[in-house]
Design an enzyme around this catalytic site. Structure first.
Site, mmCIF file in Angstrom:
data_model
loop_
_atom_site.group_PDB
_atom_site.id
_atom_site.type_symbol
_atom_site.label_atom_id
_atom_site.label_comp_id
_atom_site.label_asym_id
_atom_site.label_seq_id
_atom_site.Cartn_x
_atom_site.Cartn_y
_atom_site.Cartn_z
ATOM 1 N N LYS A 154 -1.761 14.554 14.389
ATOM 2 C CA LYS A 154 -2.010 13.463 13.438
ATOM 3 C C LYS A 154 -3.507 13.339 13.243
ATOM 4 O O LYS A 154 -4.294 13.665 14.136
ATOM 5 C CB LYS A 154 -1.447 12.141 13.971
ATOM 6 C CG LYS A 154 -1.173 11.123 12.897
ATOM 7 C CD LYS A 154 0.145 11.370 12.217
ATOM 8 C CE LYS A 154 0.449 10.376 11.117
ATOM 9 N NZ LYS A 154 1.837 10.495 10.646
HETATM 10 P P1 NAD Z 1 2.309 3.815 1.751
HETATM 11 O O1 NAD Z 1 0.877 3.513 1.921
HETATM 12 O O2 NAD Z 1 2.769 4.611 0.583
HETATM 13 O O3 NAD Z 1 3.187 2.473 1.753
HETATM 14 C C1 NAD Z 1 3.062 1.453 2.696
HETATM 15 C C2 NAD Z 1 3.370 0.156 1.945
HETATM 16 O O4 NAD Z 1 3.519 -0.904 2.893
HETATM 17 C C3 NAD Z 1 2.264 -0.246 0.971
HETATM 18 O O5 NAD Z 1 2.838 -0.544 -0.283
HETATM 19 C C4 NAD Z 1 1.635 -1.478 1.633
HETATM 20 O O6 NAD Z 1 1.160 -2.408 0.705
HETATM 21 C C5 NAD Z 1 2.810 -2.033 2.406
HETATM 22 N N1 NAD Z 1 2.440 -2.850 3.563
HETATM 23 C C6 NAD Z 1 1.423 -2.637 4.432
HETATM 24 N N2 NAD Z 1 1.432 -3.598 5.380
HETATM 25 C C7 NAD Z 1 2.463 -4.418 5.094
HETATM 26 C C8 NAD Z 1 2.999 -5.581 5.705
HETATM 27 N N3 NAD Z 1 2.475 -6.078 6.820
HETATM 28 N N4 NAD Z 1 4.086 -6.156 5.144
HETATM 29 C C9 NAD Z 1 4.651 -5.652 4.028
HETATM 30 N N5 NAD Z 1 4.184 -4.547 3.408
HETATM 31 C C10 NAD Z 1 3.114 -3.935 3.941
HETATM 32 O O7 NAD Z 1 2.748 4.517 3.130
HETATM 33 P P2 NAD Z 1 4.064 5.364 3.396
HETATM 34 O O8 NAD Z 1 3.732 6.802 3.266
HETATM 35 O O9 NAD Z 1 5.199 4.767 2.657
HETATM 36 O O10 NAD Z 1 4.239 5.112 4.965
HETATM 37 C C11 NAD Z 1 4.836 3.913 5.463
HETATM 38 C C12 NAD Z 1 5.212 4.133 6.924
HETATM 39 O O11 NAD Z 1 6.101 5.253 7.013
HETATM 40 C C13 NAD Z 1 4.056 4.467 7.861
HETATM 41 O O12 NAD Z 1 4.367 3.973 9.144
HETATM 42 C C14 NAD Z 1 4.063 5.993 7.895
HETATM 43 O O13 NAD Z 1 3.458 6.505 9.057
HETATM 44 C C15 NAD Z 1 5.552 6.234 7.896
HETATM 45 N N6 NAD Z 1 5.983 7.553 7.444
HETATM 46 C C16 NAD Z 1 5.643 8.035 6.217
HETATM 47 C C17 NAD Z 1 6.120 9.281 5.808
HETATM 48 C C18 NAD Z 1 5.837 9.824 4.433
HETATM 49 O O14 NAD Z 1 6.388 10.900 4.106
HETATM 50 N N7 NAD Z 1 5.058 9.166 3.610
HETATM 51 C C19 NAD Z 1 6.906 10.049 6.669
HETATM 52 C C20 NAD Z 1 7.244 9.521 7.917
HETATM 53 C C21 NAD Z 1 6.786 8.268 8.292
#
Ligand code: NAD
Length: 437
Positions: A127
């Protein structure tokens, strides 16, 4: 670099004290390490292997200058942690956020090792992250920061070494810049150095939606396993970014009723179901989910405690803690985000008989399709979206069954079962390879 925080919190704290402070409870490295220790104990893991698998293999810290638009120079701090490369190249996203820390990146790298092993793909875990606020930076500043961060890591990443991907605060464009910078240094185009790229430069069809699609597949499996019905199944999603919005969209297409969406600046509720395509269009136009006419505005934190069949935290870490776990009223908690639930909250949810689909299984759809992207790039032959989705659905369904069967056989909960399955696989490979000395 300090290794102090690699020591388990339990060993650091006063033996007279039985409760964790909220800072200790929400330390992501601690959350990962305590679950690892528990699962390793259950597996009777050899003490030497235990030590090998508990700590990251490599931690790189870089401090690098970037010229800003106003002519000034800022120095940014970035990390890349490779937890394990036993089963293949390191694999894991890059996060741009103001609160990125070494402990968080360590935890996320370890989770990647276990996640890749749960879905049985040939990658280790890694990471990266840069401490910055991407929302306050221009595209030009982000590009210069990304290129310099890539250049600082040039000897540590590569298709056979460590393959980054997007995470919070990074996207397809970020991956395109990394691919280009790496390729300029190698004097040839190397598409397979990162995944999550735009489709026209070696990205995979279906990658953008893959994590959300994977979430929907494990929800389908859980519904079947618990003898529930999709019809009338109410879902609340926290986070409307990549994972949250795609989970909500695909689940709605499958017939689930999305009754709540929580974002960082507000929540929405409609007991009859929120129209997700309309909400996506509203967010695109307004820049926020707030003001959406198809739902009532509610408190974003309270929304997590509304009654529903499935709750999907898909935003960030530590949103279900000792402070709110007793008020959670879902039947299934499907962890779209990494590390949304603390270990203390786990115990409270177990008493409430909440069925948890742990993060290292629930959100593994993203890395699985990243694996497909890496395979396609190396073959130079690209699959249709239907082929990608079919392969993804198969891996996610089989992995769900592997985890729940492991849980039943070993009388542990799903999270510990997923850890045990993963640790067992990584330990077996590590032992078989032996230790180079
Ligand atoms: P992203 O930045 O696209 O979306 C995150 C969203 O959550 C944003 O819209 C943000 O405004 C919102 N947010 C942040 N804090 C918040 C809160 N306290 N309450 C409500 N909303 C909140 O990120 P993502 O890629 O969707 O990733 C989200 C999670 O999923 C992370 O933990 C990431 O590590 C995990 N993840 C992502 C992927 C991927 O393919 N993108 C894969 C596995 C895990």
């Amino acid at each position: 670099m300090s290794t102090e925080s690699l020591i388990p919190v339990k060993e650091q704290r006063d033996p007279e004290t039985t409760t964790l402070t909220i800072e200790q409870e929400t330390n992501p490295w601690e959350a990962q390490a305590s679950r690892f220790d528990f699962a390793a104990r259950k597996l009777n893991l050899d003490p030497g292997l235990w030590k090998v698998l508990r700590y990251p293999t490599r931690e790189v810290i870089v401090h690098f200058p970037v010229g800003l638009d106003d002519g000034s120079v800022e120095v940014f701090t970035g990390y890349r942690v490779q937890h394990s490369i036993a089963r293949g190249p390191g694999k894991g996203g890059i996060r741009y956020a103001p609160d990125v820390s070494l402990d968080e990146v360590r935890a996320l790298a370890s989770w990647m090792t276990w996640k890749c092993a749960v879905v049985n793909i040939p990658f280790g875990g890694a990471k990266g992250g840069v401490i910055c606020d991407p929302k306050k930076m221009s595209q030009g500043e982000l590009e210069r920061m990304t290129r310099r961060y890539t250049a600082e890591l040039i000897e540590f990443i590569g298709p056979e070494k460590d393959v980054p991907a997007p995470d919070v605060g990074t996207d397809e464009q970020t991956m395109a810049w990394i691919m280009d910078t790496y390729s300029m240094h190698m004097r040839q185009t190397v598409t397979s150095v990162v995944t999550g790229k735009p489709v026209n430069i070696g990205g995979s069809r279906g990658r953008r939606e893959a994590t959300g699609r994977g979430v929907s597949v494990v929800c389908d499996q859980a519904i079947k396993y618990l003898d529930m019905s999709i019809d009338g199944c109410r879902v609340i999603v926290q986070g409307f970014g990549n994972v949250g919005s795609n989970s909500a969209k695909i689940l709605a297409e499958k017939g689930y009723t999305i009754i709540g969406i929580a974002e960082y600046d507000g929540g929405l509720f409609n007991s009859k179901g929120i129209n997700i395509p309309d909400l996506l269009a509203h967010r695109k136009a307004a820049g926020t989910i707030n003001g959406f006419p198809g739902a009532e505005a509610v408190d974003k934190d309270d929304l997590l405690t509304y009654p529903c069949e499935i709750l999907i935290p898909a935003a960030t870490e530590n949103v279900i803690t000792s402070r709110n776990a007793d008020r959670i009223r879902c039947r299934i908690l499907c962890e779209g985000a990494n590390g949304p639930t603390t270990t203390v909250a786990d115990e409270i949810l177990a008493d409430k008989r909440v069925f948890i689909i742990p993060d290292i299984l629930a959100n593994a759809g993203g890395v699985t399709t990243s694996y497909f992207e890496w395979v396609q790039d190396r073959m130079g032959y690209f699959w249709t979206e239907a082929e990608v989705n079919h392969r993804l659905d198969t891996i996610m369904s089989e992995s769900f069954k592997d985890v729940v069967n492991y849980a039943k056989t070993h009388s542990v909960n799903n999270r510990i079962a997923a850890y045990m399955l993963a640790i067992d696989r990584v330990a077996y490979t590590t032992k078989q390879r032996g230790f180079y000395a």
